[in-house]
Design a protein around this motif. Structure first.
Motif, PDB file in Angstrom:
ATOM      1  N   GLN A   1       0.838  -1.195   0.000  1.00 63.48           N
ATOM      2  CA  GLN A   1       0.000   0.000   0.000  1.00 63.48           C
ATOM      3  C   GLN A   1       0.879   1.253   0.000  1.00 63.48           C
ATOM      4  OE1 GLN A   1      -2.232  -0.673   3.611  1.00 63.48           O
ATOM      5  NE2 GLN A   1      -3.931  -1.623   2.501  1.00 63.48           N
ATOM      6  N   PRO A   2       0.895   2.015  -1.108  1.00 63.88           N
ATOM      7  CA  PRO A   2       1.599   3.301  -1.101  1.00 63.88           C
ATOM      8  C   PRO A   2       0.734   4.346  -0.395  1.00 63.88           C
ATOM      9  CG  PRO A   2       1.281   2.431  -3.349  1.00 63.88           C
ATOM     10  CD  PRO A   2       0.350   1.688  -2.440  1.00 63.88           C
ATOM     11  N   VAL A   3       1.309   5.042   0.537  1.00 64.56           N
ATOM     12  CA  VAL A   3       0.574   6.017   1.340  1.00 64.56           C
ATOM     13  C   VAL A   3       1.207   7.396   1.155  1.00 64.56           C
ATOM     14  CG1 VAL A   3      -0.067   6.694   3.683  1.00 64.56           C
ATOM     15  CG2 VAL A   3      -0.098   4.274   3.043  1.00 64.56           C
TER      16      VAL A   3
ATOM     17  N   LYS B   1       5.872   8.909  -1.054  1.00 63.87           N
ATOM     18  CA  LYS B   1       5.101   7.717  -0.735  1.00 63.87           C
ATOM     19  C   LYS B   1       5.825   6.890   0.332  1.00 63.87           C
ATOM     20  CE  LYS B   1       1.856   8.134  -3.984  1.00 63.87           C
ATOM     21  NZ  LYS B   1       0.416   8.320  -3.678  1.00 63.87           N
ATOM     22  N   SER B   2       5.041   6.442   1.312  1.00 63.18           N
ATOM     23  CA  SER B   2       5.504   5.417   2.245  1.00 63.18           C
ATOM     24  C   SER B   2       4.876   4.102   1.806  1.00 63.18           C
ATOM     25  CB  SER B   2       5.064   5.731   3.679  1.00 63.18           C
ATOM     26  OG  SER B   2       5.521   6.993   4.087  1.00 63.18           O
ATOM     27  N   HIS B   3       5.655   3.035   1.781  1.00 56.91           N
ATOM     28  CA  HIS B   3       5.160   1.760   1.259  1.00 56.91           C
ATOM     29  C   HIS B   3       4.969   0.761   2.397  1.00 56.91           C
ATOM     30  CE1 HIS B   3       7.036   3.741  -2.214  1.00 56.91           C
ATOM     31  NE2 HIS B   3       6.092   3.145  -2.911  1.00 56.91           N
ATOM     32  N   GLN B   4       3.720   0.420   2.638  1.00 58.68           N
ATOM     33  CA  GLN B   4       3.354  -0.513   3.700  1.00 58.68           C
ATOM     34  C   GLN B   4       2.978  -1.864   3.092  1.00 58.68           C
ATOM     35  OE1 GLN B   4       0.912   0.200   7.580  1.00 58.68           O
ATOM     36  NE2 GLN B   4      -0.535   0.250   5.900  1.00 58.68           N
TER      37      GLN B   4
ATOM     38  N   THR C   1       2.242   5.279   7.723  1.00 55.50           N
ATOM     39  CA  THR C   1       1.373   4.212   7.211  1.00 55.50           C
ATOM     40  C   THR C   1       0.508   3.585   8.302  1.00 55.50           C
ATOM     41  OG1 THR C   1       3.012   2.426   7.441  1.00 55.50           O
ATOM     42  CG2 THR C   1       3.033   3.690   5.384  1.00 55.50           C
ATOM     43  N   SER C   2       1.056   3.408   9.495  1.00 57.37           N
ATOM     44  CA  SER C   2       0.231   2.807  10.553  1.00 57.37           C
ATOM     45  C   SER C   2      -0.911   3.744  10.932  1.00 57.37           C
ATOM     46  CB  SER C   2       1.074   2.468  11.785  1.00 57.37           C
ATOM     47  OG  SER C   2       1.729   3.616  12.301  1.00 57.37           O
TER      48      SER C   2
END
Length: 570
Positions: free
Chosen positions: A59-61, A219-222, A295-296
């Motif tokens: 999931q890119p956030v 983007k943060s990737h989760q 992301t969290s």
């Protein structure tokens, strides 16, 4: 451990876990959020999960990110000294003025109103003597943190510049404060800090510093993946096992080890999934180091109802397997303390010391408002080791380029992993959830009794409700008899939702407290009572504090009444 538990836990393969740590540290050392290596790290995790038959999602956030981009510091008087410095916040502007050292909350109170134009110098910790926000409000020009560590070490710490004004993606007001009003902040090594502190204790110290953070949208990737019995659907209860895969270079212990433990735990639990009653949701989060736990927090905001209805625990794995760490530390919500301690003892036996503490607001543990209890169990250094390192309970190398593979011991990594596995197996196979709220309410009562005895504010009504709740809890936890497990579990989850936000937050159910808030004592939502001691009775501040306390007291009493209703109708 029973035979099934032991069989599952014994499947953990430390050699497999160690290979994951090596890959992250040697092939992807620069995996801070927003970098190409952070995205590659997410892809590496997803590929390893697919190899064991688990289908993950990446999931890119959208995230507001910051990357350190240079800092300077110079003492001009009483003598010229150039000091190595790293940036925390700032846009490269030169800040000049007098340096003022604050090491305790008492010193902060004594200097209240005297910080205008000053550069405040404090020791680094997870509980600041004065927060950057408070220093800003008092007109401070800047802030310098002295890294923890031994006095003869001058390691510079790389820090997350986005966490002092907000948690998660900022709203417009928090963004404005962070970008337009944030005071510049920098980090210096322990040896340098003690030199500056000693100079300030002797007399007036003046100088300047600059700090530059490169901020950008990225983007943060989760990575998220579920493990559980094949027959369970989307409406099943689940626990979360999380670790952050973004790290400062090279990030061996923080948190290559955590990622490795979770990947191997996923393999083991996937093989044993049919023996579980609930799901395990693995979350390899990002934005931890330089994105305000992006992301969290995004996951919490966008899966609120599912978490309220079905999440039973947030288990975070960060900094596991320290070399030369002979003890263990548990941070947990009070209702899970005894459970977590029992799991640890069943793995490591009676010999190592295990320190048990209330959960705190650090790392990605932002689930207190929604009411999901948490456990964070890791290897720990002795108090003597931490004291020798200037309080560096995560190692003096934490968040620096010294966090290399030698900082992890495979034996300790395996011991820690087996504890985390046993916690997961028991939480996801127990007939009735192992929450014990008697310990929770006991802590509340003790805090309320202390306030009542102090006499500055009347909490007798709140205390009476807490005592009434304790009596009903004793009856609720009586002989199980023919208790319906499903109904009991729904009551226990509902109690967690009612009690967590009053017992582990300031901002309540829907807000996010910032990093560094003090949750060491129960009912922090009513902490303003302690501030009454510093203001004259009947003064404007005294009156305003009492108005705030009354509103917060109403929140606590409503939660206690709702909790009494839950246990008496169950």
């Amino acid at each position: 451990m029973n035979e099934i538990e032991k069989k599952i836990v014994d499947q953990f393969d430390v050699a497999k876990a160690w290979s994951h740590v090596q890959h992250l540290v040697e092939k992807l050392p620069g995996r801070y959020t927003g970098s190409d290596q952070e995205r590659q790290s997410a892809e590496f995790i997803a590929a390893r999960l697919r190899e064991i038959g688990i289908e993950p999602q990446i999931q890119p956030v959208d995230s507001w990110l910051g990357v350190p981009d240079g800092a300077t510091m110079r003492i001009e008087a009483p003598e010229p000294i150039d000091i190595p410095c790293a940036p925390d916040t700032g846009r490269g502007q030169l800040i000049s003025g007098e340096f003022i050292v604050i090491e305790t909350p008492e010193e902060a109170r004594q200097l209240a109103g005297k910080l205008t134009g000053k550069i405040v110098v404090i020791p680094y910790s997870y509980s600041y003597p004065i927060t950057p926000e408070e220093a800003r409000k008092q007109g401070a020009a800047g802030m310098i943190y002295g890294n923890w560590g031994p006095s003869d070490v001058d390691i510079l710490r790389v820090t997350a510049p986005q966490t002092w004004t907000y948690w998660g993606l900022p709203d417009p007001d928090a963004f404005r404060i962070g970008e337009q009003e944030a005071i510049p902040q920098g980090h210096i090594g322990r040896q340098s800090y003690e030199r500056v502190r000693d100079l300030c204790r002797k007399g007036k110290v003046t100088g300047s510093f600059s700090a530059n953070i490169r901020s950008f949208w990225g983007k943060s990737h989760q990575v998220i993946a579920d493990v559980g019995p094949d027959h369970l659907g989307d409406d099943a209860d689940f626990m979360i096992m999380a670790a952050h895969h973004d790290s400062w270079n090279p990030g061996a212990s923080d948190d290559g080890g955590g990622v490795a433990v979770l990947l191997e735990a996923a393999r083991v639990l996937h093989g044993a999934r049919q023996s579980l009653k609930r799901k395990v949701r693995f979350m390899f989060v990002s934005g931890h180091e330089n994105g305000a736990y992006a992301t969290s927090t995004w996951y919490l905001d966008n899966h609120w109802q599912a978490l309220r209805e079905h999440a039973i625990c947030f288990s975070f794995t960060d900094n596991p397997g320290f070399a030369n760490a002979p003890e263990f530390k548990i941070e947990a919500n009070e209702e899970l303390m005894d459970f977590a301690l029992a799991c640890a003892r069943d793995v490591v036996g009676d010999e190592p010391k295990i320190n048990v503490h209330r959960a705190n607001k650090t790392a990605d543990r932002g689930f207190f408002g929604v009411g999901v209890p948490g456990i964070y169990t890791r290897g720990a250094f002795t108090q003597a080791q931490a004291d020798a390192w200037g309080g560096a309970f995560l190692g003096y190398w934490n968040h620096s380029n010294h966090d290399t593979l030698d900082k992890i011991d495979p034996v300790n990594l395996e011991r820690n992993a087996r504890i985390r596995l046993l916690e997961a197996v028991r939480l996801c196979s127990a007939e009735i959830l192992p929450y014990d709220f008697r310990r929770t309410v006991a802590g509340m009562r003790e805090r309320l009794e202390g306030w009542q005895a102090d006499g500055r504010y009347d909490v007798s009504g709140t205390l009476a409700l807490a005592r009434k709740f304790a009596e009903h809890l004793d009856a609720f936890y009586g002989p199980a008899g023919t208790r319906d497990a499903a109904r009991t579990n729904e009551t226990l989850k509902a109690l967690a939702r009612e009690l967590s936000w009053i017992n582990y937050t300031y901002k309540g159910r829907y807000g996010q407290d910032i990093f560094g808030v003090d949750l060491k004592k129960p009912l922090p939502i009513m902490n303003s009572i302690d501030e009454l001691a510093h203001h004259a009775a009947g003064s404007p501040m005294d009156l305003m504090l009492r108005a705030r306390i009354r509103r917060d007291q109403n929140k606590v009493e409503d939660a206690l009444r709702a909790s009494i209703a839950l246990v008496t109708s169950s």
